[in-house]
Every structure is written in C-alpha cells, then in structure tokens.
Design a protein around this motif. Sequence first.
Motif, PDB file in Angstrom:
ATOM      1  N   LEU A   7       0.750  -1.240  -0.036  1.00 39.61           N
ATOM      2  CA  LEU A   7      -0.016  -0.041   0.126  1.00 39.61           C
ATOM      3  C   LEU A   7       0.961   1.342  -0.129  1.00 39.61           C
ATOM      4  O   LEU A   7       0.449   2.424  -0.852  1.00 39.61           O
ATOM      5  N   ASP A  17       0.710   3.796  -2.830  1.00 41.06           N
ATOM      6  CA  ASP A  17       0.426   5.217  -2.671  1.00 41.06           C
ATOM      7  C   ASP A  17       1.343   6.164  -3.130  1.00 41.06           C
ATOM      8  O   ASP A  17       0.809   7.430  -3.634  1.00 41.06           O
ATOM      9  N   LYS A  46      -7.667  -2.565   5.150  1.00 38.79           N
ATOM     10  CA  LYS A  46      -6.404  -2.405   4.378  1.00 38.79           C
ATOM     11  C   LYS A  46      -6.376  -3.515   3.325  1.00 38.79           C
ATOM     12  O   LYS A  46      -5.997  -3.256   2.236  1.00 38.79           O
ATOM     13  N   LEU A  99      -8.487  -2.065   0.567  1.00 40.85           N
ATOM     14  CA  LEU A  99      -7.704  -0.982   0.017  1.00 40.85           C
ATOM     15  C   LEU A  99      -6.762  -1.546  -1.268  1.00 40.85           C
ATOM     16  O   LEU A  99      -6.815  -1.162  -2.334  1.00 40.85           O
ATOM     17  N   HIS A 135      -6.744  -0.986  -5.040  1.00 42.41           N
ATOM     18  CA  HIS A 135      -5.493  -0.037  -5.654  1.00 42.41           C
ATOM     19  C   HIS A 135      -5.444  -0.180  -6.894  1.00 42.41           C
ATOM     20  O   HIS A 135      -4.887  -1.172  -7.721  1.00 42.41           O
TER      21      HIS A 135
END
Lengths: 1114, 142
Positions: free
Chosen positions: A158, A162, A200, A203, A207
């Motif tokens: 992540l 990101d 999470k 996500l 993503h």
Amino acid sequence: MEPRIGVYVCHCGSNIAGTVDVAEVSRFAGDLDAVKVTRDYKFMCSEPGQNLIKDDIRELGLNRVVVASCSPALHEPTFRRVCQEAGVNPYLFQMANIREQCSWVTEDHNGATRKAKALVGAAVNRVYYHQPLEIRQVPINPNTLVVGGGIAGIQAALKIADAGHKVYLVERTPSIGGHMAQLDKTFPTLDCSACILTPKMTLVSRHPNIELLAYSEVEDVSGFIGNFKVKIRKKARYVDINKCNGCTECENACPVEVPSEFNLGLSKRKAIYRPFHQAVPNIFTIHKRGAPPCRTACPAGVDAQGYVALISKGKYKEALEVFRRTQPFAGVCGRVCTHPCEADCERGKVDEPIAIRYLKRFMADYELKAGREKAVKVKQTQQEKVAVIGSGPAGLACAYDLIRLGYPITVFEAAPEAGGLMRYAIPEYRLPRKILDNEISYIQELGVEIHTNTRVDSFKGVFDKGYKAIFMGTGAGISQKMGIPNEDVDGVVHSLDFLRKVRLGEDVKVGKRVAVIGGGNAAVDAARTARRLGAEEVTIVYRRSRAEMPALYAEVEEGLREGIKIQILAAPVAVLAEQGRLSGIQCIRMQLGEPDESKRRRPMPIKGSEFNIPVDNVIIAIGQIVDRTLLTRDLEYTSFGTVSVDPTTFHTNIEGVFAGGDVISGPDDVISAIEAGKEAAISIDHYLKGIDLKGGRPVRPERVKNVPKENIVKKARKIMPVLELDKREGFAEVETGFSEEMAVEEAQRCLNCGVCSECWECVKSCERGAIDHGMKDEIVEAVVGGIIVATGYEMFKPRGIYEYGYGRFDNVLTALEFERIVNSAGPTEGHVHLKDGSELKNIAIIHCVGSRDKNYHEYCSRVCCMYSLKLGHLVREHVPGAKVYEFYIDVRAFGKGFEEFYNRITREGTTFIEARPSGVTNVAETPQEEGKLIVHYEEEIHPGIPRRLPVDMVVLSTAMEPQEDVKNVCRLFNINQSADGFFLERHPKLDPIATATDGVFVIGCCQGPKDIPDTVAQASAAAAEVLSLIGQGNIDIEAATAFIDEKICSGCQICRIVCPYSAIDFIEEGGVCRVNEVLCKGCGACVGGCFSNSISLKHFTGEQLVAEMENMLI
Amino acid sequence: MKQNTEEQPRIVGFLCKWCSYAGADLAGTSRKKYPSNLTVLKVPCSGRIDPLFVLKGLRLGFDGVLVSGCHPGDCHYQTGNYRARRRIVVTKKFLEYLGVPEQRVQASWVSASEGAKFAQVVEDVVENVRAVGPNNLFSDEG
C-alpha cells in the motif's frame, strides 16, 4: 602511476585494540613497500576517521588505501565512498578484516597481532596491484514485487502504491490477510484484528497501482537490483475471477468437505471455498490436490470420489449422473466388479477401504426402486455408422461412448439377449437380470440399436452395409480343456455352458455330488449354482492355496457358508468312468514351489499322493479361449490365441476394425472390458474424423500424493447385508444391498483424497458460468526493481511434545486454535466450551511451548507472553468466572503498553504460576481430578515439590517458526538464513531489513518473530527503502566482471559451458569469446576453467590474489 | 627443516563471500574462539578458486590450504561450488601423485548462518595440518 598507499588501523574502541596491538600493526605496515603513511585511530568509520583518510589523500597524494577494521560486509561501502569523495577510484581500496576474523575470535594477544599484521600485509600487497574500475550504472525499474500477503506485505504494498508506483503483490493462498486475519483481538490494546486488517485488505484489492496475484507463487527470479525478472505461477482457481461474485451457491452445492486450513482443522470447508468471509479477492477457489486413487486405480477411470461424495450428501441421482459420465453399468459393476479402486483406497491405510462397490450398487438400486426416468435420446451429429459386434461389457461400453459422441451405433449379438457374459456367465443370485436389463435399456434409450440373434460372419459384410468402423467385442467363449483321460465322458460339463443353460432357463440336472475344477469366479459361480440346483455335496478342486484363489473373497466366503467344500492344493489327473458313466475324479496333492510369471507360487504335484473323489458331475472352470473360427481368417492373433491389437489404440490389423474385451485379453473382468471398449471408442472417433489415433488421447490424471491422515477417527466399514442361509431359495439375490443410512454413513468415511471430486455440481449451480474445471495455471512475467519478501511464519506444531498431550487429549489446544474458538466467526461462533460441549470452568495456558527450549527453538518468540495474557483475558470475557492459570518462565512485557497490559491482566485475577509444566495427563488421583486434565509442575520458588493442577482445558502458547519451505525461498531470492532459521538481514542493527542480495528486503516474521506493530513498522521501512531506490533512478552495479584477453583466447568455448548466466558470447569473426558485462555476475567460475589463461576476473585477478597470499606469510 | 612452532601451521583459506566468509564473520560476531593460524582470502565464489592458487599456496610455504564455499545446492551463482568441488578433487589427486599428504588441502561447506561450524572447521583443519607437520616441499633444504 606509482602506488602511494595509506594504511589505517582501527581500534574499534576496545573491540580490536583490546586484543590486537594496533600501534604495532601500524608500525609494521609503515615498513611495507609503497606505504607512505600509516595511522591507527579509535573509530575509522567515524567522521574524523574518514577525514583522516581524505586529508592524507589530498595532502600526501595517496592513490591507494587500506583500512584494517571490521568486516568489509559492514564498512567497505563507507570507505570506498570516502576514497571516491577524495578523488581516488573506489576500487583502489582494500579492507583487512581484523575484527570479526581476528580480534573477536581469539584471546591470544600475540597471535591476534601476528594475524592482524599478516592480514594488513596481504591487503597492502593486494592493493598495490589494484586497477581502477569503472562503476557501471543501470536504470532502476520502478515496479516492485511484494511476496506474501500478510499484514507486512499489505502494508508495504500500500505504501509503495500510494507513492504512485506499481506493485505486484503475490500471495500463495487464495486470500491475502495472513495470520493476522485468524486473530480475534490484538494485544495490548485489544483491537479487533479483522476490524483493523480488513479495510487495508480492501484497499489492496481496489488500488489501481497494485496487481494482486493471490493463489500464485513466485517460480523464478533472475537479474539483479533495479532489474529483477520474475516468473509468477498463477495457480488455476478453476473459477473465473472476473465472473465470480462470491454468491456462495457453488459452496452450497459442493458435496466435498475437508478440514478448513483457516480454522486450523476445527471446522470443515468445501472443495470450492473461500478461506473466510472477508477474503480478498472475494472469490471462490476450487482445491484440486490431484486425482483420487479410486479414480486412477479404476481401469475405466470412473470418478468414484465424485459419486461417493454426492451419496454422502444424499444426492443419489446426481451421484449416478457422475458415474454415467464414464460408463453405464452402475448396477452391474456395483455387484460384480473386482473393485481395484478399493485396493488403492487411502482410507484403507487408516482402517478399511471405503465400500465403493457397494455404494455404487446402492445408487443404482435407489434409482431403479424410485423408478428411472427414460433417458433422453442423444442427438445424432455424425454421419458415419459404427457397428459393434458382441454385446458384452466391452461392446456396450464402446457403443455407449460413441453414441454420446453423436455416432449412429448398431450392436450385433448372436445370442437371444444382449449382455454377453454379464448375462450368461454370472448367475442370477449375484446379478439379477432386471438390473442388467435396466442398464441395457438405458443404453438403448440413448439411441443404440441392438440386434440380437444376429451372428456376424464377416467384416466385409458389415462394411458393405455402410458401416465405417467396427468394434469387435466377441469375448472368449470356448472353454479350455484339461487334457486328462475321460474328459469327454457324460456328466463332465464346462462351467460356461453350464451357467449359460441355467441362465437361459433350460432344465439343467445335476447329481448329488459335484466337483468343480478351478479357483476363479466362474468356478465359485458354478459351484454355488450347482448347490442351488440341488447338488448336496459340491467340492471345488483348486491346485493352489486359498490365498491364490482369483475369485472374489466375499463370493468364496458365501460359498463356504452355503456348504461348498474346497479341496485346495489338489489337481485332477483323470476323470474316473465306469462303463462310460462318470463315477469320480482322481486328484493329486500339490505343493507350492517358486512364484511363476503371475507372481503366484507355482503348484507342483507330490508323487504318489493320488486320491479319488466320487462324484456324479464334474464342472470344469479353468478358463476360456477365443473362438478363432468366428470371423475372417485375415485377423491376426497373438501367441496366446487372442486377437492382436495395438495396445494404445486397440486397432486390429484390419483397417477400421477395433477390438477389445476378452477377445484381446483372454478371460478378464467386466471393468477391464469396459476400459477396452472406451479406449476403442476414442480411437474410432479419431479414426472417423481422420485424426492421428495415438495423438490427443485424454491423459490419465496423476494420482494424488500425500493425503493427510491426521485427526481421523477410525470407523469400521459397513458390511454388506446378505440373505439368511435358510432364505436362499432358488436364485434370489444373496447380497441385499445397503440401506440409505448405511450408504450415507459409509460414504462419509471417504477422505476426499483429491479434495475436488469433479462431480461438477458447482458448475450446475453457478448462474454466472464462472466455473471452469479445465482451467490451467498461468505464468505471469514481470520486471521489478526491488523485491520485498514477507513470507511470514508457521506456528510450531506441538504434536512432537508428547508430554503435553496435544493430539491425544481433546481439550489440549494451541493458542492459534483457541484464538479461532474465541472468534465470533470461528468454528464455534465464539462460544468457548469443551470439545464435548460442556462448560469450561478453568483453563491453563502454558507459555514458551517450542520457544526457549533447546529441544525445539532456543529463541524467544516475542509474542507468546502477550498473546497468552490476551487469551486469558478473552476466556474470562467469554466465560465469566472462569479461572485462568498462566504457566510462565518469565513474563516478557517489553513493548509499548505491554507492562500496563500485564498489570491489567494481573488485576483481573489471572493466576500466574512460575513454572514450566513437565506434562499434562488425564489420570485422576482424587475425585476433584475426575474427568479433568492434570497439569504437572514444580514451582520455581518451591523446587522439588511436584504439584498437580486439574483443569478443563490446556492452551499451548506455541512458538513462531520459519515456514516449512523457507529453504526454497532462500534459494529463489538468494537470501541467507540466520542460525534460528529465519531470514538473515544484512546487519542486525544498521540494516535490519536489507539482505545480502541488493534490492531484496525481508520484513515481518520471516525475518524473525515479532508483533504486529513491529511488522508494520518494518513494512513501512521497506517501502521507504524501495522508494529511495526508485528515487535514485539509476544504480551502481558491481564492476568486478570477467574479462577475456582476445589476443590469447583460443576460442575453445569451455568458459561458455561453465558460465551459469550465458554471459559469454562466441564471436565468429576472430573465433574468440567475449564477456557480456551486463549479464556477467562476477563469480569467476570461467577463470578457473580457461585453459589458455586468457580470462581474468576484474578485482579478483590471479595477480591480486597471489600477491595477497604472498604477504600473508610475513 | 622447519619445525612445528606455535605459529605453525600456517594455513591460507579461500572463502566465498556469500556463505563461508559471512559464516566466518558470524563466528566473530558471536565471539566463537578458534586458532589464529588461518588467514583468509575473500573470493566472490568458490568457483573462482583456481587449482593453481592451491598449488601456489603450498609453493609459497603455507602448511595447508582451506577451500570453503556455500553448501552444495546453495551456491549464490547456482553452480560455482560444484565446480570448486570437482576441481578440488582433481587437485588433491594431483597432489597425491606428488606425494603431498591429503590433509594439506581441505574443503568444507559453511553457510552464512554457521558461525560455530566455521570455528569448528578451523579447529579441525589446524589440527589435521599440524598432524602432518610443516610443509617442507619447496624449502631450500628439501
């Protein structure tokens, strides 16, 4: 340029100077050739230490530097950079390791000083010959590979994603989440694990920069930092990831239940499953372990596991459908099959094999009883007519497969009714005619035309009628003769003729005393039939022992019960006749010699042991042979008198004529005949379509290996009920069949070896058509700049610690198992009680099981103290008033909030006992101990006094240990292991997540036991490492590559064989070899292999290494 | 003739940098003690160890030569240690032909996690080489 060398000896505080006389070493170095300056200093790696070197380079014009300090693994990069900054090529530097390999490994000051001098002298002599090397730069690929989808991998992925960079997240199980997903609460804050983890996970799945490759494994890694090439095997899920919407219909339809990995075997899951509700990706996966042994053992390849699983769920109709995918004779085979499937059944290794044949019979009978729906006629899609000669199992199986392929099929049968030996050789009491009739009519309903009373005389006649291919399944119909005197006398009959006449309803008479010669099913059938026709004394004469009798065991047993006698180890030598009438049979005793070709011991007659048995009839059942006079003379036969065919295609020597069954094998069982018919059907299909007969045939699936057999409760196989002896009137069927309850219970014993049974119920249930049992693994190739390995840990398996009773006592659990039990989504939905459902009043939690124990792992697993306290807390939360005893060695409450948590739990009333229990037993000595588990221990503060604590449940706080396949992961990514088996970091303090391989990082519990906060911190750190790498854009790579002097190279190319990286090219023009520096890894293996001595390895040349060696002897 | 002294035997070790050199470092960081008779050369891979280095070591007067790399199957460069293993066998055969006691040339496989093993290897090698006495093969008297 003349070498001007500076030598710097580091004290490393007292680490070196405490053992080595550094001043002496420095003085010694001053006298060496080309050394212009020597100094010793407290910490060479410090800023002032580094400046010493820089200043000397500038002021004294040094062009080579030697630092004698720690291992080059630690500070070689530091000092190389120092050189570079001061204008000296970093390769004109050499390090002498006088700490790790000198001062730290001896207490002998003189020896250490002498060794330090040798090492410094060697380094000085080596650096003299160093050459400046060009540092190469390569661009860094901005993609990253994260291996392992636990919290570590999720966090790292992540963070990097990101930041705008692509991440491949590879997880080998069907869902990410790792161990954290299994936890109920997390210490010391008691947050719900799922509540903080699942957001999470979601996500990750959403993503845009993360390519999630769950149910995948990294297969191969090549290349180097900045440019790793990875191959990832995306295992077939058999479910289309884009179509599945996680609706669970398939899960409900699936009949197969196996222990759930996620719930540690405490509950079951289906073969098509999702490890847990919040799984990411939220789709189903079919678990195929391999083909079940029952299926691979079956000559016809019937999917027995499939129908057994469906029977266990009461889906009898569907079960029969699975069976009929392969062949039509469930009722027949359910009665007469020799069941090789049962011989290989894995359940047989636990207690007894599954009664597969009886289950098969059950589902066929069930359908017949309920009334079978008429089969739907198969639509004819092919034009070419096929003729099948003979309607035995081979012919009908062939017809069955071909009609379903859309061919028009006609079966020609000489006898008045179809079925071959199934009808005419197997007695009614074993195989009632209505069973056979039903199954033959099923085949006819599909569209197969059967012409009985129709003898085929020539193939030509058939072909002339427009048939394009012929299958010949005419069997072996001539009884073999014994070759003894008076064999043809009245009263001697052959079993096949005898049984056929009985089946045809002819009036067959037998005398009072009958002898049957032979030991196969035909002999037993004849004997039992004779008994039913009124013979009072029936004797089977068999030349070997009972163990060698080829007849089905149960048949022989039932025969004996019916009063049949067996004369074993006896062979007839003559039929006795008085005035042309049979009066008896003369036999000779046999003994068993060495095993023959059939691996059975060869019977040998004992001289002079002849004896007579007075009989009225003799039935000969010693085998049949093929009638060669039936068809054309052009047909080729084997030396055994059977029709000769290609073993794969079953094609005879005559174009378009295929053969199978007894006609090619001699007398054999029904299922083998079916196999031959099916194989021939494939060939005929190929033949008619003009494809290669041998190519493209279905591949037999591989038998499953390693079927887990832990925690299986032994359970006896169901026994087939039989008709009472006094009720066996006439030819009533002897075996009466399983009841529904018996069948279901028996089917539930199946171990589901292959996991997925390929019954295809899921396919039927999936409205979106997402399931594809033919899916194949895919290989994904990717290029990445950095790799983060987060492969996690396994929980120690306490089965090995016998004294703690895990696996022996129901209520001894591991901590992770208990974690699942307290979880509201766990196997008991959060209800904490004993295995039998009774109330839990007190519980002992034993710390350090497998940790801090020389017998298992010496290390501390770092999380057990806290999770044990947490579990104690959870027990009291779920069962108010329960007493909790924590057995500990030390309570290690070192982390943030840990001590406070410990205090809180103490205040809650948990009892702490400082002891490592010696064992757990269930032997009560007092009434209070009755039915309890007893923990045996001695308190640390009262040693020598053995104590007993009766409790209801024991939880073992087991260690974390490296994954079972850690060594493979090491090899794959070029990582080393530390002594505890976890991955080795480059430096325990200053480089705790890097590894010896640049660009590969290790995070989380694969690097060593740690809790969630530490894991997440490491994961973020790894993200920072990778992002820093990506930010650099380019990276320096090793300049020390091999070099070929093309003037000397003879072009022999031996180096090309030696090089594991194919980094050496042969240049045709000039006939020499040349190193491709981009591919060369600098191992130097080619150097030693070069005969002409034309290869050298930069920075490790022979000259340099020999120079180093020379000065070591100072 | 050279005599066995405290400094004797002198042994040179060729250690691959991935496994054995790291193992030797680990012996140091975990403070394992072993005799100071061995001095070490770092090479990228045991596959780089030319049989001539072994001969050169004996020619220079070392009493023994140690060759050490990753465990078979664990080579950082896939197959380098297999080459080393074969080369050392051939070298030893050659030395046997010359009448050099086989104890003078020794090979061992030490991984990066085997610090204690490395210390033990050094102990053993020193003891074995000491047992065959000083190397006088090329001394002026010999």
